[in-house]
Design a protein around this motif. Sequence first.
Motif, PDB file in Angstrom:
ATOM      1  N   SER A 186       8.673  -2.624  11.387  1.00  0.00           N
ATOM      2  CA  SER A 186       8.722  -3.666  10.367  1.00  0.00           C
ATOM      3  C   SER A 186       7.463  -3.602   9.503  1.00  0.00           C
ATOM      4  CB  SER A 186       8.818  -5.040  11.038  1.00  0.00           C
ATOM      5  OG  SER A 186       8.761  -6.075  10.081  1.00  0.00           O
ATOM      6  N   GLY A 187       7.643  -3.770   8.204  1.00  0.00           N
ATOM      7  CA  GLY A 187       6.517  -3.714   7.288  1.00  0.00           C
ATOM      8  C   GLY A 187       6.286  -2.346   6.698  1.00  0.00           C
ATOM      9  N   VAL A 188       7.081  -1.356   7.111  1.00  0.00           N
ATOM     10  CA  VAL A 188       6.949   0.009   6.596  1.00  0.00           C
ATOM     11  C   VAL A 188       8.269   0.432   5.957  1.00  0.00           C
ATOM     12  CG1 VAL A 188       6.522   2.421   7.169  1.00  0.00           C
ATOM     13  CG2 VAL A 188       5.221   0.613   8.319  1.00  0.00           C
ATOM     14  N   THR A 189       8.192   0.941   4.748  1.00  0.00           N
ATOM     15  CA  THR A 189       9.363   1.471   4.044  1.00  0.00           C
ATOM     16  C   THR A 189       9.173   2.969   3.847  1.00  0.00           C
ATOM     17  OG1 THR A 189       9.666  -0.618   2.867  1.00  0.00           O
ATOM     18  CG2 THR A 189      10.778   1.316   1.960  1.00  0.00           C
ATOM     19  N   VAL A 190      10.178   3.757   4.211  1.00  0.00           N
ATOM     20  CA  VAL A 190      10.123   5.210   4.062  1.00  0.00           C
ATOM     21  C   VAL A 190      11.169   5.623   3.030  1.00  0.00           C
ATOM     22  CG1 VAL A 190      10.353   7.437   5.204  1.00  0.00           C
ATOM     23  CG2 VAL A 190       9.331   5.507   6.424  1.00  0.00           C
ATOM     24  N   ASN A 191      10.728   6.348   2.007  1.00  0.00           N
ATOM     25  CA  ASN A 191      11.613   6.735   0.915  1.00  0.00           C
ATOM     26  C   ASN A 191      11.607   8.251   0.745  1.00  0.00           C
ATOM     27  OD1 ASN A 191      13.148   6.499  -1.627  1.00  0.00           O
ATOM     28  ND2 ASN A 191      11.222   7.105  -2.581  1.00  0.00           N
ATOM     29  N   PHE A 192      12.807   8.861   0.785  1.00  0.00           N
ATOM     30  CA  PHE A 192      12.973  10.289   0.499  1.00  0.00           C
ATOM     31  C   PHE A 192      13.585  10.419  -0.894  1.00  0.00           C
ATOM     32  CE2 PHE A 192      12.771  10.238   5.083  1.00  0.00           C
ATOM     33  CZ  PHE A 192      12.086  11.397   5.404  1.00  0.00           C
ATOM     34  N   SER A 193      12.832  10.979  -1.811  1.00  0.00           N
ATOM     35  CA  SER A 193      13.310  11.048  -3.193  1.00  0.00           C
ATOM     36  C   SER A 193      13.973  12.371  -3.526  1.00  0.00           C
ATOM     37  CB  SER A 193      12.155  10.810  -4.159  1.00  0.00           C
ATOM     38  OG  SER A 193      11.209  11.850  -4.051  1.00  0.00           O
ATOM     39  N   GLY A 194      13.816  13.409  -2.682  1.00  0.00           N
ATOM     40  CA  GLY A 194      14.366  14.726  -2.996  1.00  0.00           C
ATOM     41  C   GLY A 194      13.586  15.385  -4.117  1.00  0.00           C
ATOM     42  N   GLU A 195      14.227  16.335  -4.803  1.00  0.00           N
ATOM     43  CA  GLU A 195      13.593  16.998  -5.932  1.00  0.00           C
ATOM     44  C   GLU A 195      13.508  16.028  -7.109  1.00  0.00           C
ATOM     45  OE1 GLU A 195      14.447  21.644  -5.930  1.00  0.00           O
ATOM     46  OE2 GLU A 195      16.291  20.484  -6.032  1.00  0.00           O
ATOM     47  N   VAL A 196      12.404  16.075  -7.850  1.00  0.00           N
ATOM     48  CA  VAL A 196      12.211  15.169  -8.984  1.00  0.00           C
ATOM     49  C   VAL A 196      11.747  15.962 -10.194  1.00  0.00           C
ATOM     50  CG1 VAL A 196      11.636  13.223  -7.465  1.00  0.00           C
ATOM     51  CG2 VAL A 196       9.796  14.675  -8.368  1.00  0.00           C
ATOM     52  N   PHE A 252       0.861  -1.179   0.000  1.00  0.00           N
ATOM     53  CA  PHE A 252       0.000   0.000   0.000  1.00  0.00           C
ATOM     54  C   PHE A 252       0.900   1.233   0.000  1.00  0.00           C
ATOM     55  CE2 PHE A 252      -2.523   3.331   2.040  1.00  0.00           C
ATOM     56  CZ  PHE A 252      -3.742   3.209   1.375  1.00  0.00           C
ATOM     57  N   ARG A 253       0.609   2.201  -0.893  1.00  0.00           N
ATOM     58  CA  ARG A 253       1.517   3.333  -1.062  1.00  0.00           C
ATOM     59  C   ARG A 253       0.880   4.645  -0.596  1.00  0.00           C
ATOM     60  NH1 ARG A 253       5.749   2.713  -6.018  1.00  0.00           N
ATOM     61  NH2 ARG A 253       6.365   0.576  -5.546  1.00  0.00           N
ATOM     62  N   MET A 254       1.610   5.326   0.279  1.00  0.00           N
ATOM     63  CA  MET A 254       1.223   6.638   0.777  1.00  0.00           C
ATOM     64  C   MET A 254       2.222   7.664   0.243  1.00  0.00           C
ATOM     65  SD  MET A 254       0.476   5.415   4.725  1.00  0.00           S
ATOM     66  CE  MET A 254       0.302   7.080   5.349  1.00  0.00           C
ATOM     67  N   LEU A 255       1.751   8.895  -0.006  1.00  0.00           N
ATOM     68  CA  LEU A 255       2.592   9.923  -0.616  1.00  0.00           C
ATOM     69  C   LEU A 255       2.390  11.262   0.080  1.00  0.00           C
ATOM     70  CD1 LEU A 255       4.399  11.032  -3.001  1.00  0.00           C
ATOM     71  CD2 LEU A 255       2.239  11.385  -4.255  1.00  0.00           C
ATOM     72  N   PHE A 256       3.501  11.985   0.259  1.00  0.00           N
ATOM     73  CA  PHE A 256       3.428  13.402   0.617  1.00  0.00           C
ATOM     74  C   PHE A 256       4.438  14.159  -0.232  1.00  0.00           C
ATOM     75  CE2 PHE A 256       4.995  17.114   3.050  1.00  0.00           C
ATOM     76  CZ  PHE A 256       3.826  17.861   3.018  1.00  0.00           C
ATOM     77  N   VAL A 257       4.041  15.335  -0.729  1.00  0.00           N
ATOM     78  CA  VAL A 257       4.905  16.177  -1.550  1.00  0.00           C
ATOM     79  C   VAL A 257       5.077  17.514  -0.840  1.00  0.00           C
ATOM     80  CG1 VAL A 257       5.206  17.338  -3.769  1.00  0.00           C
ATOM     81  CG2 VAL A 257       4.138  15.065  -3.685  1.00  0.00           C
ATOM     82  N   GLY A 258       6.307  17.909  -0.627  1.00  0.00           N
ATOM     83  CA  GLY A 258       6.582  19.186   0.031  1.00  0.00           C
ATOM     84  C   GLY A 258       8.001  19.225   0.549  1.00  0.00           C
ATOM     85  N   ARG A 259       8.481  20.425   0.858  1.00  0.00           N
ATOM     86  CA  ARG A 259       9.837  20.571   1.391  1.00  0.00           C
ATOM     87  C   ARG A 259       9.995  19.772   2.679  1.00  0.00           C
ATOM     88  NH1 ARG A 259      11.087  25.553   3.358  1.00  0.00           N
ATOM     89  NH2 ARG A 259       8.877  26.059   3.561  1.00  0.00           N
ATOM     90  N   VAL A 260      11.205  19.250   2.887  1.00  0.00           N
ATOM     91  CA  VAL A 260      11.488  18.479   4.097  1.00  0.00           C
ATOM     92  C   VAL A 260      11.951  19.452   5.174  1.00  0.00           C
ATOM     93  CG1 VAL A 260      12.774  16.547   5.078  1.00  0.00           C
ATOM     94  CG2 VAL A 260      12.119  16.514   2.666  1.00  0.00           C
ATOM     95  N   VAL A 273       8.362  13.352  -1.413  1.00  0.00           N
ATOM     96  CA  VAL A 273       8.941  14.022  -2.573  1.00  0.00           C
ATOM     97  C   VAL A 273       9.152  15.489  -2.207  1.00  0.00           C
ATOM     98  CG1 VAL A 273       8.610  14.707  -4.974  1.00  0.00           C
ATOM     99  CG2 VAL A 273       7.834  12.450  -4.198  1.00  0.00           C
ATOM    100  N   GLY A 274      10.351  15.967  -2.349  1.00  0.00           N
ATOM    101  CA  GLY A 274      10.664  17.359  -2.023  1.00  0.00           C
ATOM    102  C   GLY A 274      12.073  17.465  -1.476  1.00  0.00           C
ATOM    103  N   ARG A 275      12.675  18.619  -1.670  1.00  0.00           N
ATOM    104  CA  ARG A 275      14.073  18.789  -1.274  1.00  0.00           C
ATOM    105  C   ARG A 275      14.212  19.020   0.225  1.00  0.00           C
ATOM    106  NH1 ARG A 275      13.579  24.276  -3.396  1.00  0.00           N
ATOM    107  NH2 ARG A 275      13.973  25.785  -1.744  1.00  0.00           N
ATOM    108  N   LYS A 276      15.342  18.560   0.744  1.00  0.00           N
ATOM    109  CA  LYS A 276      15.687  18.820   2.133  1.00  0.00           C
ATOM    110  C   LYS A 276      16.322  20.194   2.251  1.00  0.00           C
ATOM    111  CE  LYS A 276      16.343  14.157   4.013  1.00  0.00           C
ATOM    112  NZ  LYS A 276      17.277  13.248   4.723  1.00  0.00           N
ATOM    113  N   ASP A 277      16.083  20.831   3.377  1.00  0.00           N
ATOM    114  CA  ASP A 277      16.744  22.097   3.678  1.00  0.00           C
ATOM    115  C   ASP A 277      18.102  21.751   4.273  1.00  0.00           C
ATOM    116  OD1 ASP A 277      17.679  24.483   4.598  1.00  0.00           O
ATOM    117  OD2 ASP A 277      15.811  25.107   5.548  1.00  0.00           O
ATOM    118  N   ALA A 278      19.173  21.947   3.482  1.00  0.00           N
ATOM    119  CA  ALA A 278      20.506  21.530   3.918  1.00  0.00           C
ATOM    120  C   ALA A 278      20.965  22.260   5.163  1.00  0.00           C
ATOM    121  CB  ALA A 278      21.510  21.741   2.786  1.00  0.00           C
ATOM    122  N   SER A 279      20.430  23.454   5.418  1.00  0.00           N
ATOM    123  CA  SER A 279      20.857  24.220   6.593  1.00  0.00           C
ATOM    124  C   SER A 279      20.154  23.769   7.872  1.00  0.00           C
ATOM    125  CB  SER A 279      20.614  25.712   6.370  1.00  0.00           C
ATOM    126  OG  SER A 279      19.232  25.987   6.248  1.00  0.00           O
ATOM    127  N   ALA A 280      19.096  22.947   7.758  1.00  0.00           N
ATOM    128  CA  ALA A 280      18.343  22.493   8.934  1.00  0.00           C
ATOM    129  C   ALA A 280      18.915  21.167   9.429  1.00  0.00           C
ATOM    130  CB  ALA A 280      16.860  22.359   8.600  1.00  0.00           C
TER     131      ALA A 280
END
Length: 699
Positions: A252-262, A192-200, A229-236
């Motif tokens: 267990s059973g949960v995968t978290v993926n940070f893709s950065g800017e796409v 099952f796939r969940m999504l959030f888009v926004g700055r980290v 999905v979204g870029r990390k603030d390198a200064s934070a």
Amino acid sequence: MLGCASVRLGQVAIIVQGLFEKSDSIGYDAVFEYKILKKALGESSVRIFAEKFDQSRYPDVKITSIEDFYSEMDSFDVVVYHFCDGWNAFDQFVAERKFKGRAIVRWHNNTPPWFYAPYDVKLAERCVRGFENIRRLAQVEGVEFWVNSQFTARQLVALGGQHEDITVVYPGSRYATRDVPLRVKKQHGDEFRMLFVGRVVAHKGHLHCIALAEKVSQEIGRPVRLDFVGRKDASAGGFNATLEQRQKSVASGVTVNFSGEVTEEDLNNYYNNADVFVCLSEHEGFGLPVFEAMLCGVPVVACTRTAMTELLSWHPLTIPEMDTNVLAKRVASVLDPKTEASIVETQLEIAKQYTLDLISRQMMAGLQGQAGPLLDVPAPLEGREVAKPTFERDALFDFGENYVTTYDIAALRAALEADGNLSERLQSSYASSPLSYVELSPKDFQTIGGTHTPAGIQFPLTKAGGHAVFGPYVRIPNGDYEATFLFKTSTEASNVSASVDIVADGGKVLVARRIKLNEAAVLMKFSIRAEAEIIEFRVRQEDNLVVPVVFTGLRLARDGQIAQLVAPSYYMDVRPNGGLLYSLGFGKRARHNKAREFFKQADSERDSDNYCEAAKLYRKGLELNPMAKAYWVQLGNMLKDTRRPIAAIEAYDRAASLSAPDADLLLQMSMAYEDMGDLESSASCRRASLEQKGQGQSQ
């Protein structure tokens, strides 16, 4: 003003600080509005100016340097300034009304400082300055505002803005300019796939989303993938470290993926692959990714707070508070095809109102001094359950609408400028010696792309997008200075260039040099003529590195009088080789005599119940005589009694380091820990205090 029946538009200038980043909502919005006005008013009636820009990022837009605006500003009838936190010079320019035309400030809201404070006080201070600048602009007669939502309009009123000067203009998006095809939902087996888009960043709710994903996996009995999905603030760095640690401990059973800017194509794929879009952001000025998700046909589950209240309170899958149990059931409900289809259909009825035409009409209404149209959103759902937060007890989350008030600004500024704030750490000493120096640690600086290591800030091997070193925004008195940038490097870095700048508040460059990164020490002279000027030191890497280079700190010297560094832990680390008081020949007797004067004044203020003033005076005395244990205790007492328990503990620890703590000191520490909420440490100190008293009685 909005009360006018009509206004001659004439020539319009759009001002934005930067047009060079890939994912920059403010820059995109400025270009979006430029294109709308160019079409509405004519090609020659609108121009766009930027301080920093990359023309290749916007090849179809003619961008002009801000310097050209300054030379031509009186030819414009309207100036639309896209407010960007940190451009103090232009904020002041607008506040002083140095141009003849109408001044419109385009504001997308600012992040409240308290979201950054647990991780990085410097970023919190920048947020405070942003709100201070907006409040200052709101008090200028004749300055109008375009805000991105009714929530932001109410926030501006809370800062002193006037209703009649505020127009809601929704932000620009590529999704508002064309028909968006509904997603072609893909199957991923049992996942099952969940999504959030926004700055980290701290306020966007990434930590809450991870907790929700774990709860959803338990609720539906299936593996869950959570995509960010979204870029990390390198200064934070502080928040990023917390997030990385949380990612490692995911259930267990949960995968978290940070893709950065796409790319846009990849973003469409993420929407097509998502089973649900989750938005647990605690502060949104508008919530553009939510619109994108709804237009793509992805069911949305969210907390309705800040701008989400006016957009989603009618939505059957949203709730007003942060409750993982209820939210997990909302997410699980989209597994029913009929529920999902109904949600998507209802969402589209709202989201499809967000169009280029709507935004254009809002802008033209604002220019004509009128209120523009808004989204036609159903009334909030009635009879919804009141949620009770079920996150971990130590999770950070806010409650309510997060308006920043003038009281907040005043309180936060006072806290930041209390003793220990970096911007107040440089003071004049009582010594006189030419060019004695203090050292700023690399820990005082921030980085974009670089890495904080025990040795200092290591530059990225590949060229970074921003400054490898910047900060620390110190406030220093006027005078002539020398700053020596220190690097750990090698001769192999001789082909790598960097730019080194010293910048005053508002972005005024005091001195700049181009160097080769094989230099171990780079000395730059500069002068400050304004009292208590805020200074920033910057190093920008220009080329890719072939060998590591580490920034190890900065020496700051003031001609004729030392700039004395007061340590943030409220005590002076006096090192014989540090160029500080002991090495100046400022004798021990003279130091102690001066210290006694401060201690006497502090005692008087304490006896008059002026604890804040007493704390400042005790600290001044301890800078001169740091071995005076009794006064470290007194300093701790003053800090504790003015509700600064963390600072009090640091002072008590300093006293305890000079000799074994007695029963009374342990008791004071116990009370300070109790004020902090650290009941375990409080109990431990109290037991130790009682044991010492017992030993004393038995002797």
